[in-house]
Scaffold this motif. Structure first.
Motif, PDB file in Angstrom:
ATOM      1  N   LYS A  61       0.856  -1.183   0.000  1.00  0.00           N
ATOM      2  CA  LYS A  61       0.000   0.000   0.000  1.00  0.00           C
ATOM      3  C   LYS A  61       0.890   1.231   0.000  1.00  0.00           C
ATOM      4  N   MET A  62       0.490   2.247  -0.726  1.00  0.00           N
ATOM      5  CA  MET A  62       1.325   3.450  -0.807  1.00  0.00           C
ATOM      6  C   MET A  62       0.495   4.687  -0.576  1.00  0.00           C
ATOM      7  N   SER A  63       1.185   5.753  -0.143  1.00  0.00           N
ATOM      8  CA  SER A  63       0.510   7.042  -0.042  1.00  0.00           C
ATOM      9  C   SER A  63       1.324   8.099  -0.775  1.00  0.00           C
ATOM     10  N   CYS A  64       2.477   8.511  -0.177  1.00  0.00           N
ATOM     11  CA  CYS A  64       3.206   9.639  -0.779  1.00  0.00           C
ATOM     12  C   CYS A  64       3.966   9.242  -2.047  1.00  0.00           C
ATOM     13  N   GLY A  65       4.538   8.045  -2.064  1.00  0.00           N
ATOM     14  CA  GLY A  65       5.324   7.588  -3.209  1.00  0.00           C
ATOM     15  C   GLY A  65       6.756   8.089  -3.215  1.00  0.00           C
ATOM     16  N   ILE A  66       7.138   8.876  -2.199  1.00  0.00           N
ATOM     17  CA  ILE A  66       8.479   9.492  -2.225  1.00  0.00           C
ATOM     18  C   ILE A  66       9.239   9.343  -0.900  1.00  0.00           C
ATOM     19  N   GLY A  67       8.921   8.307  -0.114  1.00  0.00           N
ATOM     20  CA  GLY A  67       9.723   8.034   1.076  1.00  0.00           C
ATOM     21  C   GLY A  67       9.418   8.880   2.296  1.00  0.00           C
ATOM     22  N   LYS A  68       8.212   9.411   2.417  1.00  0.00           N
ATOM     23  CA  LYS A  68       7.900  10.292   3.548  1.00  0.00           C
ATOM     24  C   LYS A  68       6.895   9.716   4.546  1.00  0.00           C
ATOM     25  N   CYS A  69       6.048   8.767   4.128  1.00  0.00           N
ATOM     26  CA  CYS A  69       4.888   8.441   4.978  1.00  0.00           C
ATOM     27  C   CYS A  69       4.962   7.068   5.648  1.00  0.00           C
ATOM     28  N   GLN A  70       5.895   6.216   5.251  1.00  0.00           N
ATOM     29  CA  GLN A  70       6.067   4.858   5.804  1.00  0.00           C
ATOM     30  C   GLN A  70       4.899   3.914   5.529  1.00  0.00           C
ATOM     31  N   HIS A  71       4.039   4.220   4.555  1.00  0.00           N
ATOM     32  CA  HIS A  71       2.929   3.304   4.267  1.00  0.00           C
ATOM     33  C   HIS A  71       3.396   2.037   3.548  1.00  0.00           C
ATOM     34  N   CYS A  72       4.581   2.078   2.958  1.00  0.00           N
ATOM     35  CA  CYS A  72       4.935   1.048   1.984  1.00  0.00           C
ATOM     36  C   CYS A  72       6.079   0.140   2.412  1.00  0.00           C
ATOM     37  N   THR A  73       6.390   0.071   3.708  1.00  0.00           N
ATOM     38  CA  THR A  73       7.616  -0.634   4.097  1.00  0.00           C
ATOM     39  C   THR A  73       7.526  -2.143   3.878  1.00  0.00           C
ATOM     40  N   LYS A  92      12.821  -1.615   4.514  1.00  0.00           N
ATOM     41  CA  LYS A  92      12.954  -0.868   3.251  1.00  0.00           C
ATOM     42  C   LYS A  92      11.631  -0.218   2.853  1.00  0.00           C
ATOM     43  N   TYR A  93      11.758   0.890   2.118  1.00  0.00           N
ATOM     44  CA  TYR A  93      10.580   1.534   1.539  1.00  0.00           C
ATOM     45  C   TYR A  93      10.418   1.020   0.110  1.00  0.00           C
ATOM     46  N   VAL A  94       9.238   0.474  -0.186  1.00  0.00           N
ATOM     47  CA  VAL A  94       9.021  -0.024  -1.549  1.00  0.00           C
ATOM     48  C   VAL A  94       9.039   1.132  -2.551  1.00  0.00           C
ATOM     49  N   CYS A  95       8.567   2.309  -2.128  1.00  0.00           N
ATOM     50  CA  CYS A  95       8.462   3.423  -3.093  1.00  0.00           C
ATOM     51  C   CYS A  95       9.814   3.998  -3.502  1.00  0.00           C
ATOM     52  N   THR A  96      10.785   4.008  -2.599  1.00  0.00           N
ATOM     53  CA  THR A  96      12.061   4.641  -2.946  1.00  0.00           C
ATOM     54  C   THR A  96      13.211   3.631  -3.051  1.00  0.00           C
TER      55      THR A  96
HETATM   56  S1  FES Z   1       4.574   5.511  -0.021  1.00  0.00           S
HETATM   57 FE1  FES Z   1       5.095   6.983   1.496  1.00  0.00          FE
HETATM   58  S2  FES Z   1       7.032   6.252   2.240  1.00  0.00           S
HETATM   59 FE2  FES Z   1       6.563   4.922   0.561  1.00  0.00          FE
END
Ligand code: FES
Ligand SMILES: Cc1cc2nc3c(=O)[nH]c(=O)nc-3n(C[C@H](O)[C@H](O)[C@H](O)COP(=O)(O)OP(=O)(O)OC[C@H]3O[C@@H](n4cnc5c(N)ncnc54)[C@H](O)[C@@H]3O)c2cc1C
Length: 274
Positions: free
Chosen positions: A239-251, A255-259
């Motif tokens: 699951k993702m929210s910001c897509g740029i490593g700021k929100c921790q939704h995607c760990t 690791k962050y899946v988005c970044t």
């Molecule tokens: S989607 Fe926000 S930190 Fe990865």
């Protein structure tokens, strides 16, 4: 595409209902152009965009079109929840937004000169479809190339209209879990298709995108074949929210899946399959 947080307007110029719950959208920028990178690509296959609809939110999707195509991108959407159900109600001429591309994508330079095995299941195919288009456009740079693709039934095999074009350049092996009377092909798990491939394991790279059990099943096949973990690339979904490593939704693990991803070395994400 510019890597910005601001969603940009796109027009739907074509839709295609590929299966009961999977719809393809061809998107054209409105009032802007996809920025072209040094390599001539508008994204790296395996990267994702956040596609959205005002009032509903955004969700990540891996573009399925050729990264060399500058006038549109294709995204394929499986209907699972709030955003994807809202997107499924849109048709030709409708508007949505996208931002990105984000993440790393598959390591294109590393793949050069190698035999390639692409493994995918069900709705995991969009980024692999884009990678195939990329490889076909630069076909002389790669060795033997296989697509191993499995779905529940033949009706769930996506991008069927591209197979004939793909088969001119790569080997396409398909399987289904549940055969219908008209199905003449392989029946069983996608991992079983590895028995039919003829590659040089020590010069082979594998790119995967699919459900966790598929990725896990391949663990006991690819390693004994002699394909090292650092030549196996897995795209992870979270699951993702910001897509740029700021929100921790995607760990995934630490690791962050988005970044850090969404494409990881096999051993980096082992045991964290979703
Ligand atoms: S989607 Fe926000 S930190 Fe990865
Ligand atoms: C890098 C990346 C690339 C992706 N590419 C594609 C693609 O090309 N095509 C496609 O159809 N889907 C893709 N997905 C998955 C897609 O983003 C989710 O299905 C979507 O976010 C669901 O949003 P929703 O609001 O409709 O569902 P929600 O209402 O948020 O949730 C519905 C259900 O789906 C689950 N879910 C939601 N998001 C995810 C997720 N990211 N991973 C696993 N389960 C999830 C929820 O737990 C819940 O059970 C990708 C995901 C990532 C991270």
């Amino acid at each position: 595409m510019e890597n910005t947080l601001h969603p940009k307007k796109v027009k739907i110029i074509k839709t295609e209902q590929m299966s009961s719950n999977f719809k393809l959208f061809r998107l054209k920028p409105v009032g802007w152009e996809f920025p072209v990178g040094n390599s001539g690509l508008i994204f790296t296959p395996g990267q994702f965009v956040l596609a959205g609809l005002w009032g509903y939110g955004e969700a990540p999707f891996g573009p399925a079109s050729s990264p060399y195509e500058r006038s549109f991108i294709d995204i394929g959407v499986r209907r699972t929840g709030n955003v994807t159900s809202a997107l499924h109600r849109l048709n030709d001429g409708g508007d949505m937004t996208i931002r990105g591309p984000y993440g790393n994508g598959y390591p294109l330079n590393f793949l050069v000169g190698k035999d390639l095995v692409f493994v995918t299941g069900g709705c995991g195919i969009p980024p692999i479809a884009s990678l195939i288009e990329y490889v076909i456009a630069r076909r002389e740079r790669f060795g033997t190339v296989y697509l191993l693709y499995g779905a529940v039934t033949s009706k769930d095999l996506l991008f069927e209209e591209r197979y004939e074009h793909w088969r001119k350049s790569i080997k396409v092996l398909l399987t289904v879990d549940k055969p219908t009377p008209d199905w003449k092909g392989h029946v069983g798990l996608v991992s079983e298709l590895t028995r039919e491939i003829d590659i040089k394991p020590r010069n082979t790279a594998v790119a995967m995108c699919g459900p966790g059990p598929m990725t896990k099943a391949l663990e006991n096949i690819l390693r004994p074949l002699g394909i090292a973990d650092r030549r196996i690339f897995v795209s992870e979904e979270r699951k993702m929210s910001c897509g740029i490593g700021k929100c921790q939704h995607c760990t995934t693990g630490d690791k962050y899946v988005c970044t850090d991803g969404p494409v990881f070395y096999y051993d980096q994400v082992q045991g964290n399959w979703d």
